[in-house]
Design a protein around this motif. Structure first.
Motif, mmCIF file in Angstrom:
data_model
loop_
_atom_site.group_PDB
_atom_site.id
_atom_site.type_symbol
_atom_site.label_atom_id
_atom_site.label_comp_id
_atom_site.label_asym_id
_atom_site.label_seq_id
_atom_site.Cartn_x
_atom_site.Cartn_y
_atom_site.Cartn_z
ATOM 1 N N ASP A 98 0.808 -1.211 0.000
ATOM 2 C CA ASP A 98 0.000 0.000 0.000
ATOM 3 C C ASP A 98 0.851 1.276 0.000
ATOM 4 N N TYR B 262 0.060 3.814 -2.858
ATOM 5 C CA TYR B 262 -0.707 4.987 -2.430
ATOM 6 C C TYR B 262 0.141 6.192 -2.044
ATOM 7 N N GLN C 18 -5.591 7.711 -4.376
ATOM 8 C CA GLN C 18 -4.818 7.868 -3.142
ATOM 9 C C GLN C 18 -5.503 8.755 -2.106
ATOM 10 N N GLN D 25 -5.776 7.624 1.698
ATOM 11 C CA GLN D 25 -4.460 7.482 2.335
ATOM 12 C C GLN D 25 -3.814 8.839 2.575
ATOM 13 N N SER E 160 -7.098 0.675 0.387
ATOM 14 C CA SER E 160 -5.944 -0.222 0.309
ATOM 15 C C SER E 160 -6.190 -1.175 -0.847
#
Ligand SMILES: [Fe+2]
Ligand SMILES: [Fe+2]
Ligand SMILES: [Fe+2]
Lengths: 263, 313
Positions: free
Chosen positions: A86, A90, A252, A255, B60
């Motif tokens: 991740d 991200y 993204q 995140q 995710s």
């Protein structure tokens, strides 16, 4: 150390390709022209997200084992350590992404989407077949698993190129228009990135096989390759179209907006 | 004659023998089932949209893969259900037409917007959860193809529900901002979920006949109560609350009491005035209309190939 950095960059290139084409195909989910095909393209998107994860996970493993070898990235920021699938997907920005341009251009209509997938997945099928000989057994194993999926992607998208090329007058025009629009992005497929140094790789052979396949399918469908063949390139080295920034902004967002959170 | 058939038919149903497409059935039974099954199929397809809304933004890669698979499952449910309805003598295109012209309904819950990632958790937990409550009894529907489709659908829905709960569980252990996000989503979805069971029993006119035909096994209010009882306990595990100050265990009844449902809102949404009715239907119509040339081409190509094959034979 140089070879390790090369292998990591190459893994990121493969992972980014899979993630971005997976993202584009996933945009069709719920909006496809036929319910069965909506399911098919979502399934293909899912395959690609799975491939991306496999490559990112392996890249993360190598990065964490060899953090010294991984220096500053294009935008001057360090890669976030420890790396995870991740953090790699991200928390890198446009200039760090190494995906081919053909993966990031917008979906367009069903002709553009299926043609792009055909041109890309046939390339990937050839490339991954070579990766079966990679000295890193993990890379070979991911390639082997991916080849099963890619063979289906090629078959599915090739069927659509044939169907639309040899369907109605309108569908033929649309497929030919898709070829004119996308062709400029196919040259980049065969430019071997500097970091693609694995001994098993032979881009010239990939190009020969790809040309043969694509020519045969176009011929059967009554489609033709454009005469002017300017090559748009740079994606593999982080030089992208403007489209990638929007893909990443969307992908993204959580995140970035809620850093250091578990999901 | 008709009466004798009807007698045999009802007798089969009373003995829990499944009705199959080729069996004699009253016209009203056929029409009611077409409405029930196609409405369910449409709900699966429209239901792809509010969750599809978060695929490109899933936080995710693991969540993205799970969500993609879930929305794909819903498309699959739509597919089995359209096929089940087709055995009753209606085509998928006719059913689409009824959806696109507003003649056919779908579950109103999908006319609410998904505003945050936590909505993916809540939709799984509450919306798939309510769907399961409604659908498990349908695995014993008197109509064979529907009952069989529901067995498969229910298995997948219960996965979805667990995945949704797990999203919320992770948020509940997360940061303050994540917990707020989750509680807000629960607050927005709780009442619409209760409305998924349909109007109160005394305002549900078709129910008695449907019970007799065993295409409905429990009343709306019975199922709703069961759902409230389950959720009131599960929400404690998450450490969140349900937005109902009247929610209280009633020892005497052995059930949770809960507050009044805003039926005015329910009917508004059913009539097309929910926050996303127009967007949902427009999205489906757009996909259908813009896909017309693709379907035409596929058909033309298939015909061409069939002709070539015939000529070669
Ligand atoms: Fe359902
Ligand atoms: Fe479903
Ligand atoms: Fe579901």
């Amino acid at each position: 150390m140089a070879t390790m950095k090369n292998e990591i960059d190459f893994l990121l290139h493969l992972a980014d390709n899979a993630l971005i084409i997976g993202h584009r195909n996933s945009e069709w989910c719920g909006h496809g022209p036929i319910l069965e095909q909506d399911i098919a393209i979502t399934n293909i998107a899912l395959d690609y997200i799975g491939q991306a994860r496999n490559f990112y996970q392996h890249a993360a493993e190598l990065i964490n084992q060899h953090p010294i070898g991984i220096d500053i990235t294009q935008s001057g920021k360090d890669i976030v350590l420890p790396a995870t699938e991740d953090s790699l997907a991200y928390l890198r920005d446009v200039r760090e992404f190494k995906n081919l341009l053909i993966t990031e251009i917008p979906n367009g209509d069903w002709a553009h989407t299926t043609l792009r997938l055909f041109l890309l997945s046939e390339f990937e099928l050839q490339l991954f077949t070579q990766l079966l000989q990679h000295t890193d057994a993990q890379v070979a194993a991911i390639a082997e698993k991916s080849i099963k999926e890619l063979s289906y992607h090629v078959k599915w998208s090739q069927d659509w190129v044939l169907r639309l090329g040899d369907g109605t007058e309108e569908s033929k025009q649309r497929m030919q228009a898709a070829i004119e629009a996308i062709w400029a992005y196919t040259g980049e497929l065969f430019i071997q990135p500097e970091y693609a140094t694995a001994a098993c790789l032979n881009y010239a052979a990939i190009q020969t096989a790809w040309n043969k396949k694509v020519t045969a399918v176009f011929e059967e469908a009554g489609l033709h390759i454009p005469s002017k063949t300017f090559v748009q390139k740079g994606g593999a080295d982080g030089m992208h179209t403007e489209h990638l920034g929007y893909i990443l902004a969307e992908m993204q967002y959580l995140q970035r907006a809620y850093p250091n959170s578990e999901w | 004659m008709e009466q004798a058939f009807e007698q045999i038919f009802q007798d089969k149903i009373d003995r829990e023998v499944r009705i199959e497409p080729k069996d004699w059935m009253p016209e009203k039974y056929r029409q009611t089932l077409i409405r029930q099954i196609s409405q369910h199929a449409h709900s699966e397809i429209i239901g792809m949209l509010p969750e599809g809304n978060w695929i490109t933004r899933a936080p995710s890669l693991r969540r993205k893969a799970i969500l993609l698979a879930k929305v794909q499952d819903e498309a699959g449910h739509g597919l089995y259900l359209y096929s089940a309805a087709e055995t009753l003598g209606i085509s998928r295109d006719q059913m689409y037409d009824q959806l696109h012209t507003g003649k056919a309904k779908y579950s109103s819950i999908f006319n609410y917007p998904t505003l945050s990632w936590a909505d993916m958790g809540v939709v799984g937990w509450l919306v798939d959860g309510a769907a399961i409550m409604n659908q498990v009894p349908l695995c014993r529907s008197s109509f064979g193809p529907y009952a069989r489709a529901m067995v498969r659908v229910c298995k997948e829905e219960s996965f979805h529900q667990r995945q949704g709960f797990e999203i919320l569980y992770v948020l509940s252990k997360g940061t303050e901002a994540q917990r707020r996000m989750a509680q807000d989503a629960i607050n927005r979805w709780w009442w619409p979920s209760l409305m998924m069971f349909g109007p109160k029993d005394d305002e549900s006119p078709n129910s008695i006949q449907s019970m007799k035909w065993k295409i409905k096994r429990f009343s709306n209010d019975e199922l709703r109560q069961k759902f409230v009882d389950v959720c009131a306990e599960q929400v404690k595990v998450l450490g969140f609350t349900l937005p109902d100050k009247d929610l209280k265990w009633n020892e005497e009844r052995g059930h949770y009491d809960f507050g009044p449902i805003n039926w005015d809102e329910f009917w508004q949404v059913v009539q097309g005035n929910g926050p996303c009715n127009k967007e949902r239907l427009d999205a489906r119509k757009k996909a259908w209309e813009e896909g017309a040339w693709v379907r035409d081409a596929a058909l033309a190509y298939a015909n061409k190939k069939a002709k070539q094959k015939q000529a070669a034979a």
